[in-house]
Design a protein around this motif. Structure first.
Motif, mmCIF file in Angstrom:
data_model
loop_
_atom_site.group_PDB
_atom_site.id
_atom_site.type_symbol
_atom_site.label_atom_id
_atom_site.label_comp_id
_atom_site.label_asym_id
_atom_site.label_seq_id
_atom_site.Cartn_x
_atom_site.Cartn_y
_atom_site.Cartn_z
ATOM 1 N N ALA A 17 0.846 -1.213 0.000
ATOM 2 C CA ALA A 17 0.000 0.000 0.000
ATOM 3 C C ALA A 17 0.875 1.254 0.000
ATOM 4 O O ALA A 17 0.536 2.262 -0.636
ATOM 5 C CB ALA A 17 -0.924 -0.013 1.223
ATOM 6 N N THR A 18 2.005 1.197 0.694
ATOM 7 C CA THR A 18 2.919 2.351 0.718
ATOM 8 C C THR A 18 3.521 2.571 -0.671
ATOM 9 O O THR A 18 3.669 3.715 -1.124
ATOM 10 C CB THR A 18 4.016 2.128 1.786
ATOM 11 O OG1 THR A 18 3.378 1.895 3.040
ATOM 12 C CG2 THR A 18 4.947 3.335 1.915
ATOM 13 N N ARG A 20 2.060 1.906 -3.478
ATOM 14 C CA ARG A 20 1.001 2.536 -4.287
ATOM 15 C C ARG A 20 0.867 4.019 -3.941
ATOM 16 O O ARG A 20 0.749 4.869 -4.823
ATOM 17 C CB ARG A 20 -0.347 1.832 -4.051
ATOM 18 C CG ARG A 20 -0.469 0.454 -4.706
ATOM 19 C CD ARG A 20 -1.934 0.026 -4.797
ATOM 20 N NE ARG A 20 -2.578 0.003 -3.494
ATOM 21 C CZ ARG A 20 -2.627 -1.057 -2.685
ATOM 22 N NH1 ARG A 20 -2.073 -2.194 -3.064
ATOM 23 N NH2 ARG A 20 -3.228 -1.005 -1.516
ATOM 24 N N GLU A 21 0.877 4.328 -2.656
ATOM 25 C CA GLU A 21 0.723 5.732 -2.201
ATOM 26 C C GLU A 21 1.894 6.585 -2.697
ATOM 27 O O GLU A 21 1.703 7.695 -3.197
ATOM 28 C CB GLU A 21 0.635 5.748 -0.664
ATOM 29 C CG GLU A 21 0.362 7.093 -0.046
ATOM 30 C CD GLU A 21 -1.023 7.637 -0.371
ATOM 31 O OE1 GLU A 21 -1.944 6.856 -0.700
ATOM 32 O OE2 GLU A 21 -1.175 8.887 -0.322
ATOM 33 N N LYS A 24 1.694 7.249 -6.462
ATOM 34 C CA LYS A 24 0.716 8.326 -6.781
ATOM 35 C C LYS A 24 1.370 9.702 -6.708
ATOM 36 O O LYS A 24 0.980 10.624 -7.396
ATOM 37 C CB LYS A 24 -0.419 8.314 -5.736
ATOM 38 C CG LYS A 24 -1.530 7.360 -6.055
ATOM 39 C CD LYS A 24 -2.828 7.668 -5.295
ATOM 40 C CE LYS A 24 -2.726 7.873 -3.827
ATOM 41 N NZ LYS A 24 -3.881 7.550 -3.001
ATOM 42 N N HIS A 25 2.362 9.835 -5.819
ATOM 43 C CA HIS A 25 3.033 11.120 -5.631
ATOM 44 C C HIS A 25 4.355 11.189 -6.401
ATOM 45 O O HIS A 25 5.187 12.063 -6.146
ATOM 46 C CB HIS A 25 3.261 11.386 -4.135
ATOM 47 C CG HIS A 25 1.968 11.598 -3.399
ATOM 48 N ND1 HIS A 25 1.268 10.579 -2.798
ATOM 49 C CD2 HIS A 25 1.225 12.721 -3.226
ATOM 50 C CE1 HIS A 25 0.165 11.064 -2.257
ATOM 51 N NE2 HIS A 25 0.104 12.355 -2.501
ATOM 52 N N GLU A 212 -3.943 0.831 3.658
ATOM 53 C CA GLU A 212 -3.917 2.177 3.056
ATOM 54 C C GLU A 212 -3.880 3.269 4.132
ATOM 55 O O GLU A 212 -3.302 4.336 3.921
ATOM 56 C CB GLU A 212 -5.156 2.399 2.163
ATOM 57 C CG GLU A 212 -5.172 1.579 0.880
ATOM 58 C CD GLU A 212 -5.403 0.084 1.109
ATOM 59 O OE1 GLU A 212 -5.961 -0.290 2.174
ATOM 60 O OE2 GLU A 212 -5.005 -0.705 0.225
ATOM 61 N N ASP A 213 -4.526 3.007 5.286
ATOM 62 C CA ASP A 213 -4.514 4.007 6.372
ATOM 63 C C ASP A 213 -3.076 4.234 6.851
ATOM 64 O O ASP A 213 -2.658 5.370 7.119
ATOM 65 C CB ASP A 213 -5.357 3.528 7.567
ATOM 66 C CG ASP A 213 -6.816 3.308 7.191
ATOM 67 O OD1 ASP A 213 -7.366 4.126 6.440
ATOM 68 O OD2 ASP A 213 -7.399 2.305 7.654
ATOM 69 N N ALA A 215 -0.360 3.503 5.078
ATOM 70 C CA ALA A 215 0.417 4.056 3.949
ATOM 71 C C ALA A 215 0.234 5.572 3.851
ATOM 72 O O ALA A 215 1.204 6.313 3.625
ATOM 73 C CB ALA A 215 -0.013 3.383 2.649
ATOM 74 N N GLU A 216 -1.001 6.039 4.044
ATOM 75 C CA GLU A 216 -1.243 7.498 3.980
ATOM 76 C C GLU A 216 -0.492 8.214 5.102
ATOM 77 O O GLU A 216 0.020 9.323 4.916
ATOM 78 C CB GLU A 216 -2.747 7.799 4.079
ATOM 79 C CG GLU A 216 -3.489 7.473 2.791
ATOM 80 C CD GLU A 216 -5.008 7.579 2.931
ATOM 81 O OE1 GLU A 216 -5.490 8.086 3.967
ATOM 82 O OE2 GLU A 216 -5.691 7.144 1.992
ATOM 83 N N TYR A 219 3.110 8.414 4.101
ATOM 84 C CA TYR A 219 3.351 9.472 3.111
ATOM 85 C C TYR A 219 3.321 10.853 3.784
ATOM 86 O O TYR A 219 4.153 11.720 3.485
ATOM 87 C CB TYR A 219 2.353 9.418 1.931
ATOM 88 C CG TYR A 219 2.652 10.561 0.984
ATOM 89 C CD1 TYR A 219 3.811 10.539 0.207
ATOM 90 C CD2 TYR A 219 1.849 11.700 0.947
ATOM 91 C CE1 TYR A 219 4.158 11.629 -0.589
ATOM 92 C CE2 TYR A 219 2.183 12.784 0.153
ATOM 93 C CZ TYR A 219 3.339 12.735 -0.622
ATOM 94 O OH TYR A 219 3.680 13.810 -1.394
#
Ligand code: NDP
Ligand code: 8X3
Length: 253
Positions: A17-18, A20-21, A24-25, A212-213, A215-216, A219
């Motif tokens: 998930a990290t 993927r996050e 995205k950036h 995802e929580d 990973a966000e 980030y």
């Protein structure tokens, strides 16, 4: 300038998930793990967003770890962000019934593996006088729960090592911090219970943290301004108050 992050344990859960996050950036990625096919699949789907290089090695293997990191192509050699995430619990037994192979796995992967990967990467950070290391600890690194003994020991060690890194790397301006989640719904319990169906019940009856929580949150930590270092984060789902207190009657949509 585009930053490069190396993430261990990127084949599932929080690590994936990290990846993927970060993709995205636009963060350039070096993704590590033992399951090559998964690494290739993740590389394929993230390559439209950022450059991705994969490294297939077991963090328990000191030689393989160094060889893999030395093998990085020129455009991936400078690692700005290290996410030491690879790890698992193996078993959940009272200390007197503990399985020594499980103990070896947890200390060798969660503690020594983290050290090997860090040792292979820190010298380039001290040389450049910059870098950011995030170690994935756990609420199990802050408190001990019944039958958690060695897993909790390994995560307490991760937190002590994190503090030690922050102190020793302070003269070099390198940021070091730990993210410590409580229950996260990943393959973690499948591994802990070795595929036993009890794993299916761990996240039932409440809304656990999702990969995802975490990973966000990671980030957020890496995207703070240069003068800000988030040194330690304890992250629970709303239903969880401590390792042993989880409210299973809470309705959260
Ligand atoms: P997963 O089981 O989903 O992911 C674990 C990852 O670690 C996999 O990518 C796996 O890759 C990698 N890994 C395991 N052993 C090795 C090894 N010997 N060499 C290289 N890589 C390895 O679990 P999570 O995503 O939940 O766990 C990630 C981290 O988060 C761990 O450190 C865990 O302790 C921590 N954590 C988890 C919580 C949870 O409730 N899920 C809560 C708090 C912390 P592969 O098998 O392909 O090698
Ligand atoms: C994973 C969370 O509570 O299963 O580190 O130890 S717990």
């Amino acid at each position: 300038m585009t930053k490069t992050a190396l993430i261990t344990g990127a084949t599932s859960g929080i690590g994936q998930a990290t990846a993927r996050e970060f993709a995205k950036h636009g963060i350039r990625l070096i993704l590590c793990g033992r399951r090559l096919e998964r690494l290739q699949t993740i590389q394929n789907y993230l390559s439209s967003l950022t450059q991705v290089h994969i490294l297939n090695f077991d963090v328990r293997d000191k030689t393989a770890t160094f060889k893999a990191i030395e093998s990085l192509p020129e455009n991936f050699k400078q690692i700005d962000i290290l996410i030491n995430n690879a790890g698992n619990a193996h078993g959940l037994d009272p200390i007197h019934e503990g399985n020594m192979d499980d103990w070896d796995a947890m200390m060798d992967i969660n503690v020594k593996g983290l050290l090997y990967v860090s040792k292979a990467i820190i010298p380039q950070m001290t040389e450049r006088k910059s870098g950011h290391i995030i170690n994935i600890g756990s609420s199990a690194g802050k408190e001990v729960y019944p039958k958690g003994n060695v897993y909790c020991g390994s995560k307490h060690a991760v937190l002590a090592i994190t503090e030690g890194m922050r102190i020793d790397l302070n003269p070099f301006g390198i940021k070091v911090g730990a993210i410590n989640p409580g229950l996260v719904e990943t393959e973690f319990s499948q591994v802990r219970f070795k595929g036993d169906k009890i794993a299916d019940s761990v996240y039932k009856g409440f809304k656990a943290l999702q990969a995802e929580d975490v990973a966000e949150t990671i980030y957020f930590v890496v995207s703070r301004p240069a003068h800000v270092n988030i040194a330690d984060v304890l992250l629970f789902c709303t239903a969880q108050a401590s390792s042993t207190i989880v409210n299973k009657s809470l309705q959260i949509s």
